[in-house]
Design a protein around this motif. Structure first.
Motif, short mmCIF file in Angstrom:
data_model
loop_
_atom_site.label_atom_id
_atom_site.label_comp_id
_atom_site.label_asym_id
_atom_site.label_seq_id
_atom_site.Cartn_x
_atom_site.Cartn_y
_atom_site.Cartn_z
N PRO A 29 4.04 -17.00 0.83
CA PRO A 29 3.64 -15.89 1.71
C PRO A 29 4.72 -15.59 2.76
CG PRO A 29 1.83 -17.45 1.44
CD PRO A 29 3.05 -18.09 0.85
N LEU A 30 4.92 -14.30 3.03
CA LEU A 30 5.91 -13.90 4.04
C LEU A 30 5.28 -13.95 5.43
CD1 LEU A 30 7.44 -10.73 2.33
CD2 LEU A 30 8.66 -12.85 2.81
N PRO A 31 6.08 -14.23 6.47
CA PRO A 31 5.53 -14.23 7.83
C PRO A 31 5.08 -12.84 8.25
CG PRO A 31 7.93 -14.51 7.85
CD PRO A 31 7.49 -14.62 6.44
N ASN A 32 5.78 -11.80 7.75
CA ASN A 32 5.40 -10.42 8.04
C ASN A 32 5.06 -9.69 6.75
OD1 ASN A 32 5.78 -10.33 10.91
ND2 ASN A 32 7.98 -10.44 10.53
N LYS A 33 4.04 -8.88 6.80
CA LYS A 33 3.65 -8.11 5.62
C LYS A 33 4.14 -6.68 5.78
CE LYS A 33 -0.39 -10.97 4.72
NZ LYS A 33 -1.87 -11.03 4.67
N HIS A 34 4.70 -6.12 4.70
CA HIS A 34 5.28 -4.79 4.75
C HIS A 34 4.62 -3.86 3.73
CE1 HIS A 34 8.47 -6.85 6.95
NE2 HIS A 34 8.69 -7.63 5.91
N VAL A 35 4.78 -2.58 3.96
CA VAL A 35 4.33 -1.56 3.01
C VAL A 35 5.54 -0.74 2.57
CG1 VAL A 35 2.99 0.56 2.71
CG2 VAL A 35 1.98 -1.38 3.90
N ASP A 36 5.66 -0.52 1.27
CA ASP A 36 6.75 0.28 0.69
C ASP A 36 6.11 1.21 -0.33
OD1 ASP A 36 8.88 1.24 -0.85
OD2 ASP A 36 9.18 -0.67 -1.88
N THR A 37 6.15 2.50 -0.07
CA THR A 37 5.54 3.44 -1.03
C THR A 37 6.59 4.39 -1.59
OG1 THR A 37 4.95 5.44 0.24
CG2 THR A 37 3.61 3.45 0.62
N GLY A 38 6.31 4.91 -2.76
CA GLY A 38 7.23 5.86 -3.38
C GLY A 38 6.47 6.89 -4.19
N MET A 39 6.73 8.17 -3.92
CA MET A 39 6.08 9.26 -4.65
C MET A 39 7.15 10.20 -5.18
SD MET A 39 2.92 11.74 -3.70
CE MET A 39 3.36 12.09 -2.01
N GLY A 40 7.12 10.44 -6.49
CA GLY A 40 8.09 11.33 -7.10
C GLY A 40 7.89 12.77 -6.63
N PHE A 41 8.87 13.28 -5.93
CA PHE A 41 8.78 14.63 -5.36
C PHE A 41 8.56 15.68 -6.46
CE2 PHE A 41 11.44 18.45 -4.35
CZ PHE A 41 10.59 19.03 -3.42
N GLU A 42 9.37 15.60 -7.52
CA GLU A 42 9.29 16.60 -8.58
C GLU A 42 7.92 16.59 -9.26
OE1 GLU A 42 13.43 15.60 -7.67
OE2 GLU A 42 11.69 14.37 -8.20
N ARG A 43 7.36 15.39 -9.44
CA ARG A 43 6.04 15.29 -10.06
C ARG A 43 4.95 15.86 -9.15
NH1 ARG A 43 5.38 9.63 -13.44
NH2 ARG A 43 7.17 9.93 -14.80
N LEU A 44 5.05 15.56 -7.86
CA LEU A 44 4.05 16.09 -6.93
C LEU A 44 4.08 17.62 -6.91
CD1 LEU A 44 1.87 15.62 -4.80
CD2 LEU A 44 3.69 15.55 -3.07
N VAL A 45 5.30 18.18 -6.91
CA VAL A 45 5.41 19.64 -6.92
C VAL A 45 4.76 20.22 -8.17
CG1 VAL A 45 7.02 21.60 -6.99
CG2 VAL A 45 7.49 19.67 -5.48
N SER A 46 4.97 19.58 -9.33
CA SER A 46 4.37 20.10 -10.57
C SER A 46 2.85 20.03 -10.50
CB SER A 46 4.90 19.34 -11.80
OG SER A 46 4.38 18.03 -11.85
N VAL A 47 2.31 18.97 -9.87
CA VAL A 47 0.86 18.84 -9.71
C VAL A 47 0.32 19.97 -8.84
CG1 VAL A 47 -0.92 17.42 -8.60
CG2 VAL A 47 0.73 16.36 -10.15
N LEU A 48 0.98 20.19 -7.69
CA LEU A 48 0.50 21.19 -6.74
C LEU A 48 0.68 22.61 -7.25
CD1 LEU A 48 1.68 19.56 -3.40
CD2 LEU A 48 -0.64 19.67 -4.30
#
Length: 965
Positions: free
Chosen positions: A240-259
Motif C-alpha cells: 500500500p502507498l502512503p498517499n492515494k492518488h487518482v489518475d483518469t483519462g478520457m479520449g477526447f475524440e471518442r467523447l466528441v463522437s458520443v456527444l
C-alpha cells in the motif's frame, strides 16, 4: 449536406473547454499538455498517456522546489502519440472508426487529495448532467479481485450510490480493471465507463452489458478512473502507498463522437475541417465515411489516414520530433512516407508540399489550445516539404520496383514477397517496411518479418565488414590522372548539376580499383572499395571547406553502388564506395542520387557561414579575413584573423546581425562572373591567397549578382553578404531558421575560431539550454541544505559538458558562480551559527552550574558539528577563556558517525588526567580514533558506532569522576 458543413451543439472546442472549466471550478489546476516528444525520457518513444508528465509525483521523485511538488489537483488535455514501440496503432489507422496515431487524452488528477468517492461523483455528474449523456447508454466496470486482492466493492457501491443500475455495473479482471505503470511502481484498480453507440428502438435501449470490453465497435470505453493505491515491488508483491492518488483519462475524440451522436470519430468536427481542406487541395470526391469493402476505391480510407497523419506530424515536429533514421525520428519519417504514398495513390496528387498545405487548417482548429503549433507553423511546413521532396524523388521508382517484385512473386506461383526485396525497397527507395506491407496487402501478398530481419542483418554485416572498416580512401594520384588525360573516352566531369536539387541520369566513364581502370564492377573483389567517374554528376565533391555528398548510383532493380565519399582530382570527380548488388560497367547509364537529407543541413551551414562572415565584418571591422572553414552536416567552423578574443557583447551583436539576416528570408543568388569584374565588387569577401577560377562563382545574399556587377562600386554593397564560393546554398535564408554560436576560441596567434550550428541543430541546443535553465532556476530557489551542495556539484559537471550557445553558457556560468558563492556564504553563516550553538551549550551549563568542575554532554548533530565541537574546545581551553578551569567532553552522533572532543583543566591534569587518556576511555565503546599528543589537555576524535554514543558518555563521565574523587 456534406459532413464538414454540419454544425453541432457540442462542437469539439466546446467539449474540451467544458471539461477543463468543470474541473477548474472544482479546484483543479490547469496544467498545459507536456511535449508529445519526451526528450528528457529516453525510455519513452512518445507521450502515450495523460499521466506521463506526473510520473515523478506518483513515484515520489518530484523535485521539492518545483511547482509539481505543491500540486494537489490537476486537469488538462494531453497530446498523445501511439505509433511505435509498445503502443502502436499505426497499422489500424484508416481501417476503422476509432484508431488514431495522434489523439488527446483529457484527464483529472488527485495527488493524495480526494479519492474514489469524489472522482466517481465528478465523472458521473459531468457525463450525465453537464454533457447530458443518457445514463441508460452508460456502463461502468470495477475490479473483481485477483492476485490476492479483494474485489473493489467500494467502487461498486459508489457507482450504485450515484444512480447506476445494478445490471450496468460490471466486474472486470486484472487485464481490464487493474492499471500498472510498468513492471514495478505505482498501480491500482480502475473503473471504466463505457458507452453504447446504438440508438434506442421504440424508446427502449438494449442491455449491452455482455458487449462491454469485448472489442465491439458499438460499445466503446470513454473514460477510465484509476485509483493508485499500491506499489508493485521488485519481488512482484503489492505494498500500500502512503498517499492515494487518482489518475483518469478520457479520449477526447471518442467523447466528441458520443456527444455529436456519430458512430465514427472521423465523422466529427475533429476531422471534418481537415477532410474539407484535403478535398480542396486534391479535387477528390467528398468523404463518405465508408470502411473496408464498402470503400472500394480506398478514398475514404485515404482521407482518414492523411488527416490522422497530418495531426501526428504537426504535433510531433512542433515538439522537436524531427524526421530522421533513428527511434522516434524514424517513426515520424515512416508516418510521413506512409501518408504521402496514400495521397499520391488514392488522391492522385503531387507530393512535395502536400502535408504543408493542410497544416494551416489544423493550426486554425487547434492552435488556441496548443499554441506551439501556431508558433512553429512555418518550421513544421518547411520540414514536411523537405521530407516529402526527398521521398518523392524515389517514390515513383520504388512503386515500379514493388510492382516488379510483386509480379515476380506471382510468376513463381507464390503470394509471398521475399524479404530481400522488402529490404531493398527500404534501403534503396526509402519505403518503410510497414508501407511495403500495406502495399502487399493491397495485392493480397504476404511478408515474412523474419526474412526481412535476416536481409537487414545481412546488409548490416556487409556494410561493416573488416575491409570497409580499415580501408583507406581510394584516391587518384598523378600517374592515374596522366592515364585519364590519355583516355579520350573519359572527359573531365561536368558537375554543374551539383547546384540543383534533382536526381540525374549519367553514364559511367571509368571504374577505378587498386591502381587500375576496369571495365566492370565484376572485376572488383567482393566487399572492396572502388571509384567511379561519370560524364556528369550532381554530387558535391569536397572542396572550399564544404564536406562531400553521399548517396548512390543505381539502375533500378538491377544494380546499386553505395557512394560514401566524393573528391575532385584535376577536374575528374571520383565517387568512391561499395557495390551493394548487381553489376555495372563502363557505359552503363545510371541514376545519380545524392542523399538530400545529408545535403540540406550542409546547405544551411554553408549559407550560415556566409551570414556569419558578414556579421563578423560588421562588428569587428573589415580587417577580419577568413582563414579557413568547415561546412559539415552537424556544424560549421569558421577561422578568421582578429587580434583579441571576441567579447560576449561582440558575439551577441554578431548573432543579432545573423538572426536579422536570416529572419529577412533573403533570396540567395549565384552567378559566374569574370574574375577581374568580380574582384571589383564593393565589399566582396574572398579568402586571401586562394586561387580562384575565371570566371568565378559569386554568391550574394539578398541582392541579385547581376545588380552587383552592373554597379560594382556601389557603397551599398558593403551591407550585403557577397563572396566567391563554389558551394551549395539555401534558396532563402529563412531555411536556416537559427544560427547559434557554440564556441569562440583562439587557435594561433591572431587567429580565432567560431563553431556554430544552424537549423534543427540550433533548435536542439536552444532546447537543451532551456531545460538546463529550469534546473538552474530550481537550484537558485533551494534553501541551504546538504542536498543543495550535492545538486550544485552535479549541476556544475553538467554545465561543463553542455553543448549550447557560448553566450548562454557564459551567462549560466555567471549565475552558477553566484549560486556557488551563496552556498559558501550560507555554509559560513551556518558554521558560525553552529559553532555558537555548541559553545552556548557549554557556557549556559556552567552559568547555571557555577560550582561544577566538568561537563560531559551530547549536542545535536549537524554536518558541521565536528568543526563546532573543535571550535568550542579551543574556545574553552584558550588562554583568555573564563571557563579555562572547567573540563569539557562533547559528543554528537548522526549519519552513523560520532564526533567528539574534550578538554582537561589544570585541576584534573594535576591528578594525572589528560585529553588523550580521557578520549581513550570512550573509543573502545564508540570506535574510531582520536588525535592529541600524550599529556596534551585536548583531544578530538571521530567514532564509528553512533548507536553507542550514550554508553560512551557514561564512560567519559566515569573516567572524570574517578579523578574528582
Amino acid at each position: 449536406m456534406a459532413l464538414h458543413d454540419e454544425k453541432h451543439e457540442w462542437g469539439a472546442q466546446r467539449v474540451r473547454d467544458t471539461f477543463l472549466e468543470y474541473f477548474k471550478e472544482r479546484g483543479h489546476t490547469f496544467v498545459p499538455s507536456s511535449s508529445v516528444v519526451p526528450l528528457s525520457d529516453p525510455t519513452l518513444l512518445f507521450t502515450n498517456a495523460g499521466m506521463n508528465q506526473y510520473k515523478s509525483i506518483f513515484l515520489g521523485t518530484v523535485d521539492p522546489a518545483s511547482d509539481f511538488a505543491q500540486l494537489k489537483r490537476a486537469a488538462n488535455t494531453q497530446k498523445c502519440i501511439r505509433a511505435g514501440g509498445k503502443h502502436n496503432d499505426l497499422d489500424d489507422v484508416g481501417k476503422d472508426s476509432y484508431h488514431h496515431t495522434f489523439f488527446e487524452m483529457m484527464g483529472n488528477w488527485s495527488f493524495g487529495d480526494y479519492f474514489k468517492k469524489e472522482t466517481i461523483g465528478y465523472s458521473w455528474e459531468l457525463l450525465t448532467k453537464v454533457y447530458g449523456i443518457d445514463p441508460r447508454r452508460l456502463y461502468v466496470t470495477y475490479f473483481e479481485g485477483s492476485d490476492g486482492l479483494e474485489p473493489d466493492l467500494e467502487a461498486k457501491e459508489l457507482w450504485r450510490s450515484v444512480g447506476v443500475p445494478e445490471d450496468h455495473i460490471l466486474p472486470g479482471d486484472m487485464k481490464d480493471n487493474f492499471w500498472e505503470m510498468g513492471d514495478q511502481g505505482p498501480c491500482g484498480p480502475c473503473s471504466e465507463i463505457h458507452y453504447d453507440l446504438r440508438e434506442a428502438e421504440d424508446g427502449n435501449y438494449r442491455n449491452a452489458s455482455s458487449l462491454v470490453n469485448q472489442d465491439d465497435p458499438e460499445v466503446i470505453e470513454v473514460w477510465n478512473n484509476v485509483f493508485i493505491q499500491y506499489n508493485r515491488e521488485p519481488d512482484k508483491s503489492l505494498r500500500p502507498l502512503p498517499n492515494k492518488h487518482v489518475d483518469t483519462g478520457m479520449g477526447f475524440e471518442r467523447l466528441v463522437s458520443v456527444l455529436q451522436k456519430k458512430k465514427s470519430n472521423y465523422d466529427t468536427d475533429v476531422f471534418t475541417p481537415l477532410f474539407k481542406r484535403i478535398q480542396e487541395i486534391t479535387g477528390a470526391r467528398e468523404y463518405r465515411g465508408k470502411f473496408g469493402d464498402e470503400d472500394p476505391d480506398g478514398i475514404d480510407t485515404a482521407y482518414r489516414v492523411v488527416a490522422d497523419h497530418t495531426r501526428l506530424l504537426t504535433f510531433a515536429i512542433a515538439d522537436g520530433g524531427v524526421p530522421n533514421n533513428v527511434g522516434r525520428g524514424y517513426v515520424v519519417r515512416r508516418v510521413l512516407r506512409r501518408g504521402a504514398r496514400y495521397a499520391r495513390k488514392y488522391f492522385e496528387t503531387d507530393i512535395g508540399d502536400f502535408f504543408s498545405k493542410i497544416v494551416p487548417s489544423l493550426v486554425d482548429q487547434m492552435g488556441d489550445m496548443f499554441p506551439e503549433i501556431r508558433k512553429k507553423a512555418a518550421d513544421i511546413k518547411e520540414i514536411l516539404d523537405e521530407e516529402e521532396k526527398s521521398f518523392a524523388k524515389s517514390l515513383d521508382r520504388g512503386e515500379v520496383m514493388f510492382e516488379k517484385y510483386a509480379q515476380k512473386a506471382k510468376a513463381n506461383g507464390s503470394n509471398h514477397l521475399h524479404g530481400d526485396d522488402v529490404w531493398r525497397l527500404y534501403d534503396t527507395y526509402g519505403f518503410p517496411v510497414d508501407l511495403t506491407k500495406l502495399m502487399a496487402e493491397e495485392r493480397s501478398l504476404t511478408i515474412n518479418d523474419k526474412e526481412v530481419e535476416e536481409a537487414q542483418e545481412k546488409a548490416r554485416e556487409a556494410s561493416k565488414g573488416d575491409k570497409k572498416a580499415t580501408a583507406a580512401l581510394v584516391k587518384l594520384d598523378v600517374h592515374d590522372l596522366g592515364a585519364l588525360d590519355g583516355m579520350d573516352e573519359v572527359p573531365k566531369t561536368d558537375d554543374s548539376a551539383k547546384f540543383g536539387r534533382d536526381n540525374i541520369k549519367a553514364t559511367i566513364k571509368a571504374i577505378y580499383h587498386n591502381k587500375t581502370f576496369l571495365k566492370s564492377t565484376r572485376e572488383v573483389p567482393e566487399g572492396e572499395q572502388f571509384g567511379v567517374i561519370l560524364d556528369k554528376t550532381n554530387f558535391y565533391a569536397e572542396q572550399g571547406g564544404q564536406e562531400y555528398d553521399t548517396g548512390r548510383l543505381l539502375v533500378d532493380g538491377e544494380a546499386e553502388i553505395s557512394i560514401e565519399n566524393v573528391q575532385m582530382y584535376a577536374g575528374y570527380v571520383l565517387h568512391t564506395g561499395y557495390l551493394k548488388y548487381g553489376e555495372l560497367g563502363v557505359g552503363s547509364e545510371i541514376i545519380a542520387e545524392y542523399d538530400e537529407l545529408r545535403r540540406f543541413p550542409i546547405r544551411n551551414n554553408h549559407t550560415g557561414t556566409h551570414v556569419l562572415n558578414y556579421g563578423l565584418k560588421e562588428v569587428l571591422g573589415n580587417e577580419v579575413d577568413q582563414k579557413g572553414s568547415l561546412v559539415a552536416p552537424d556544424k560549421l567552423r569558421f577561422d578568421f584573423s582578429h587580434k583579441a578574443a571576441v567579447t560576449d557583447a561582440e558575439l551577441a551583436k554578431v548573432e543579432q546581425i545573423c538572426t536579422e539576416y536570416i529572419r529577412q528570408n533573403s533570396e540567395v543568388f549565384a552567378l559566374d562572373v569574370p574574375l577581374a569584374t568580380a574582384r571589383e565588387i564593393r565589399g566582396v569577401r574572398a579568402v586571401f591567397g586562394e586561387t580562384y577560377p575565371d570566371p568565378v562563382r559569386v554568391v550574394s545574399v539578398g541582392v541579385p549578382v547581376e545588380d552587383l556587377v552592373a554597379d560594382v562600386k556601389n557603397p551599398g554593397w558593403e551591407k550585403v553578404s557577397v563572396e566567391f564560393c563554389g558551394g551549395t546554398h539555401v534558396k532563402h535564408t529563412g531555411e536556416i531558421k537559427e544560427l547559434v554560436i557554440l564556441e569562440e576560441s583562439g587557435i594561433a596567434k591572431g587567429i580565432r575560431r567560431i563553431i556554430a550550428v544552424t537549423g534543427q541543430d540550433a533548435y536542439d541546443v536552444q532546447r537543451v539550454a532551456s531545460d538546463f535553465e529550469e534546473k538552474l532556476a530550481r537550484l537558485e530557489k533551494m534553501q541551504f541544505c546538504p542536498e543543495k551542495e550535492a545538486e550544485a556539484k552535479k549541476t556544475q559537471l553538467e554545465l561543463n559538458q553542455l553543448t549550447i550557445s557560448a553566450l548562454t553558457k557564459n551567462q549560466f556560468r555567471d549565475r552558477f558562480a553566484k549560486i556557488t558563492k551563496s552556498i559558501l556564504d550560507e555554509q559560513k553563516a551556518f558554521a558560525k551559527a553552529d559553532n555558537k550553538r555548541v559553545l552556548d551549550a557549554v557556557t549556559s551549563y556552567f552559568k547555571d552550574n557555577q560550582e561544577a568542575k566538568f561537563l560531559v554532554q551530547k549536542v545535536g548533530w549537524s554536518g558541521n558539528v565536528s568543526k563546532a565541537i573543535s571550535e568550542a574546545i579551543k574556545s574553552v581551553s584558550g588562554p583568555k577563556s573564563a571557563l579555562k578551569e572547567k573540563s569539557v567532553y562533547l559528543f554528537s552522533a548522526g549519519e552513523g558517525k560520532v564526533a567528539h572532543g574534550c578538554y582537561v583543566s589544570e585541576h584534573f591534569k594535576a591528578q594525572g588526567a589528560d585529553g588523550p587518556k580521557w578520549a581513550s576511555s570512550v573509543t573502545p565503546v564508540i570506535g574510531g580514533k582520536t588525535g592529541g599528543k600524550p599529556g596534551a589537555p585536548t583531544a578530538i576524535g571521530n567514532g564509528t558506532v553512533a548507536d553507542k554514543v550514550d554508553e560512551g558518555l557514561e564512560e567519559a563521565r566515569k573516567f572524570i569522576e574517578n579523578f574528582e574523587l
